[in-house]
Write an enzyme that holds these catalytic residues in place. Sequence first.
Site, PDB file in Angstrom:
ATOM      1  N   LYS A  74      76.711  -7.885  20.454  1.00  0.00           N
ATOM      2  CA  LYS A  74      75.628  -8.650  21.095  1.00  0.00           C
ATOM      3  C   LYS A  74      74.958  -9.682  20.175  1.00  0.00           C
ATOM      4  O   LYS A  74      74.496 -10.717  20.651  1.00  0.00           O
ATOM      5  CB  LYS A  74      74.557  -7.705  21.646  1.00  0.00           C
ATOM      6  CG  LYS A  74      74.995  -6.966  22.903  1.00  0.00           C
ATOM      7  CD  LYS A  74      73.852  -6.132  23.463  1.00  0.00           C
ATOM      8  CE  LYS A  74      74.280  -5.401  24.722  1.00  0.00           C
ATOM      9  NZ  LYS A  74      73.179  -4.639  25.326  1.00  0.00           N
ATOM     10  N   ASN A  95      74.007 -10.614  26.153  1.00  0.00           N
ATOM     11  CA  ASN A  95      74.853  -9.634  26.870  1.00  0.00           C
ATOM     12  C   ASN A  95      75.654 -10.290  27.990  1.00  0.00           C
ATOM     13  O   ASN A  95      76.476  -9.631  28.621  1.00  0.00           O
ATOM     14  CB  ASN A  95      74.022  -8.469  27.419  1.00  0.00           C
ATOM     15  CG  ASN A  95      73.338  -8.821  28.723  1.00  0.00           C
ATOM     16  OD1 ASN A  95      72.942  -9.961  28.934  1.00  0.00           O
ATOM     17  ND2 ASN A  95      73.207  -7.846  29.602  1.00  0.00           N
ATOM     18  N   ASP A 110      69.443  -7.952  29.827  1.00  0.00           N
ATOM     19  CA  ASP A 110      68.986  -6.559  29.650  1.00  0.00           C
ATOM     20  C   ASP A 110      67.478  -6.430  29.893  1.00  0.00           C
ATOM     21  O   ASP A 110      67.043  -5.618  30.709  1.00  0.00           O
ATOM     22  CB  ASP A 110      69.306  -6.067  28.232  1.00  0.00           C
ATOM     23  CG  ASP A 110      70.776  -5.718  28.052  1.00  0.00           C
ATOM     24  OD1 ASP A 110      71.416  -5.279  29.024  1.00  0.00           O
ATOM     25  OD2 ASP A 110      71.283  -5.878  26.923  1.00  0.00           O
ATOM     26  N   GLY A 138      67.636  -2.488  19.437  1.00  0.00           N
ATOM     27  CA  GLY A 138      68.108  -3.589  20.283  1.00  0.00           C
ATOM     28  C   GLY A 138      67.517  -3.562  21.689  1.00  0.00           C
ATOM     29  O   GLY A 138      67.089  -4.604  22.206  1.00  0.00           O
TER      30      GLY A 138
HETATM   31  P1  NAP Z   1      69.390   1.030  18.487  1.00  0.00           P
HETATM   32  O1  NAP Z   1      69.311  -0.432  18.337  1.00  0.00           O
HETATM   33  O2  NAP Z   1      70.312   1.809  17.609  1.00  0.00           O
HETATM   34  O3  NAP Z   1      67.887   1.607  18.283  1.00  0.00           O
HETATM   35  C1  NAP Z   1      67.646   3.003  18.252  1.00  0.00           C
HETATM   36  C2  NAP Z   1      66.159   3.279  18.306  1.00  0.00           C
HETATM   37  O4  NAP Z   1      65.992   4.722  18.385  1.00  0.00           O
HETATM   38  C3  NAP Z   1      65.371   2.831  17.074  1.00  0.00           C
HETATM   39  O5  NAP Z   1      64.058   2.532  17.436  1.00  0.00           O
HETATM   40  C4  NAP Z   1      65.418   4.102  16.189  1.00  0.00           C
HETATM   41  O6  NAP Z   1      64.380   4.183  15.265  1.00  0.00           O
HETATM   42  C5  NAP Z   1      65.232   5.167  17.250  1.00  0.00           C
HETATM   43  N1  NAP Z   1      65.723   6.467  16.807  1.00  0.00           N
HETATM   44  C6  NAP Z   1      67.035   6.847  16.723  1.00  0.00           C
HETATM   45  N2  NAP Z   1      67.092   8.123  16.254  1.00  0.00           N
HETATM   46  C7  NAP Z   1      65.811   8.538  16.050  1.00  0.00           C
HETATM   47  C8  NAP Z   1      65.218   9.747  15.584  1.00  0.00           C
HETATM   48  N3  NAP Z   1      65.954  10.803  15.224  1.00  0.00           N
HETATM   49  N4  NAP Z   1      63.869   9.839  15.501  1.00  0.00           N
HETATM   50  C9  NAP Z   1      63.099   8.763  15.872  1.00  0.00           C
HETATM   51  N5  NAP Z   1      63.609   7.589  16.320  1.00  0.00           N
HETATM   52  C10 NAP Z   1      64.941   7.478  16.404  1.00  0.00           C
HETATM   53  O7  NAP Z   1      69.787   1.457  19.968  1.00  0.00           O
HETATM   54  P2  NAP Z   1      69.463   0.643  21.316  1.00  0.00           P
HETATM   55  O8  NAP Z   1      70.606  -0.224  21.639  1.00  0.00           O
HETATM   56  O9  NAP Z   1      68.100   0.070  21.182  1.00  0.00           O
HETATM   57  O10 NAP Z   1      69.477   1.830  22.410  1.00  0.00           O
HETATM   58  C11 NAP Z   1      68.400   2.754  22.466  1.00  0.00           C
HETATM   59  C12 NAP Z   1      68.492   3.575  23.770  1.00  0.00           C
HETATM   60  O11 NAP Z   1      68.374   2.711  24.897  1.00  0.00           O
HETATM   61  C13 NAP Z   1      69.813   4.338  23.943  1.00  0.00           C
HETATM   62  O12 NAP Z   1      69.515   5.606  24.461  1.00  0.00           O
HETATM   63  C14 NAP Z   1      70.563   3.509  24.965  1.00  0.00           C
HETATM   64  O13 NAP Z   1      71.436   4.291  25.757  1.00  0.00           O
HETATM   65  C15 NAP Z   1      69.415   2.985  25.822  1.00  0.00           C
HETATM   66  N6  NAP Z   1      69.767   1.729  26.516  1.00  0.00           N
HETATM   67  C16 NAP Z   1      69.706   1.716  27.875  1.00  0.00           C
HETATM   68  C17 NAP Z   1      70.030   0.555  28.561  1.00  0.00           C
HETATM   69  C18 NAP Z   1      69.965   0.545  30.069  1.00  0.00           C
HETATM   70  O14 NAP Z   1      70.509  -0.383  30.679  1.00  0.00           O
HETATM   71  N7  NAP Z   1      69.306   1.491  30.686  1.00  0.00           N
HETATM   72  C19 NAP Z   1      70.396  -0.599  27.852  1.00  0.00           C
HETATM   73  C20 NAP Z   1      70.436  -0.556  26.457  1.00  0.00           C
HETATM   74  C21 NAP Z   1      70.115   0.628  25.796  1.00  0.00           C
HETATM   75  P3  NAP Z   1      64.561   3.585  13.757  1.00  0.00           P
HETATM   76  O15 NAP Z   1      64.344   2.096  13.874  1.00  0.00           O
HETATM   77  O16 NAP Z   1      63.508   4.263  12.966  1.00  0.00           O
HETATM   78  O17 NAP Z   1      65.960   3.933  13.331  1.00  0.00           O
END
Ligand code: NAP
Length: 291
Positions: A74, A95, A110, A138
């Site tokens: 992305k 996206n 998104d 993200g």
């Molecule tokens: P990402 O960029 O990897 O970000 C992950 C986030 O989760 C960061 O804020 C990270 O905090 C936090 N995190 C991960 N493990 C943690 C822990 N053990 N304790 C506290 N915080 C933690 O991932 P993303 O792409 O943003 O996706 C995040 C979620 O959104 C996923 O569950 C994904 O499936 C969902 N999502 C849904 C859609 C939809 O269409 N519904 C679209 C995109 C994503 P740090 O910065 O401290 O690491």
Amino acid sequence: MGFPHLNGKTKVCGLFGFPVEHSFSPAMHNAAFEQMGLNWAYMPFEVHPDKLPQAVQGITALGLVGANVTVPHKQKVIPLLHELDAAARLIGAVNTIVSEKGKLIGYNTDGKGFVTSLEKDAKYNCNNKKVLILGAGGAARAVAVQLALAGVNKLYITNRSREKAAQLAWEIEQGTAIQAEVLGWGTELPGSRVAEMDLIVQTTSLGMSPACNIAPDFPYEALHSGQVVCDLIYNPETTLFLKKAAMQKAKIYNGLGMLLYQGVLAFELWTGLRAPVEVMREALYKQVKKI
Ligand code: NAP
């Protein structure tokens, strides 16, 4: 599902990701094309990170209408495009690519998908609302930027890594007219601040299947019936975070609406037609039930 209609006139779009095999997008878009009687097809393309430039050139070379882009491409796709829509530029991620007269234009549906799902499915208007976002990854970036563009009153961001929350807050303030403040994470987040929010959006991966019995540390007792609480996770359908919010009588929504409407908006960008939302929703829900 077969593709009896494929012929020399078929218009093709697809998904670039690595991996792509679990994506729900082919089922959702192909159901929409079929319903609309469009001679179009949506294909999953597994694009290795080393091959992204060639794959993007392939959009023009092969005459694709466009493509969706997912993890891990992305951000990396941005320098390979000719133009960026304003929201995609602010989010720093694309996206959806539209191929228009030889030009590749990058969009991010998104965040808009999230805001649209709130408007259409929850009948919720984000304008002038106080919003707390958990997470600064993200998905948080996309949601935060789009909420700012939708004219929220103020954004509050809490994240395990405080510096990432601070960076996102700074970018929101630089790029939009909306103020953004960083709040403490977990036990450092005061219940009194949570109680004053209108909308709370959980964007971290905490609680995602198979870790369904995990929820962020959070002052749940401060939540109340006047609030809308969302979790971007859709597997499980109701995360522990949402269950705890429901116990406080907050209105809850999972991430399926965002997933649906990011697809709806991409469909409309490619075809210029109004998407058959309910057909896409049904196709998506069928996929989700198979998980
Ligand atoms: P990402 O960029 O990897 O970000 C992950 C986030 O989760 C960061 O804020 C990270 O905090 C936090 N995190 C991960 N493990 C943690 C822990 N053990 N304790 C506290 N915080 C933690 O991932 P993303 O792409 O943003 O996706 C995040 C979620 O959104 C996923 O569950 C994904 O499936 C969902 N999502 C849904 C859609 C939809 O269409 N519904 C679209 C995109 C994503 P740090 O910065 O401290 O690491």
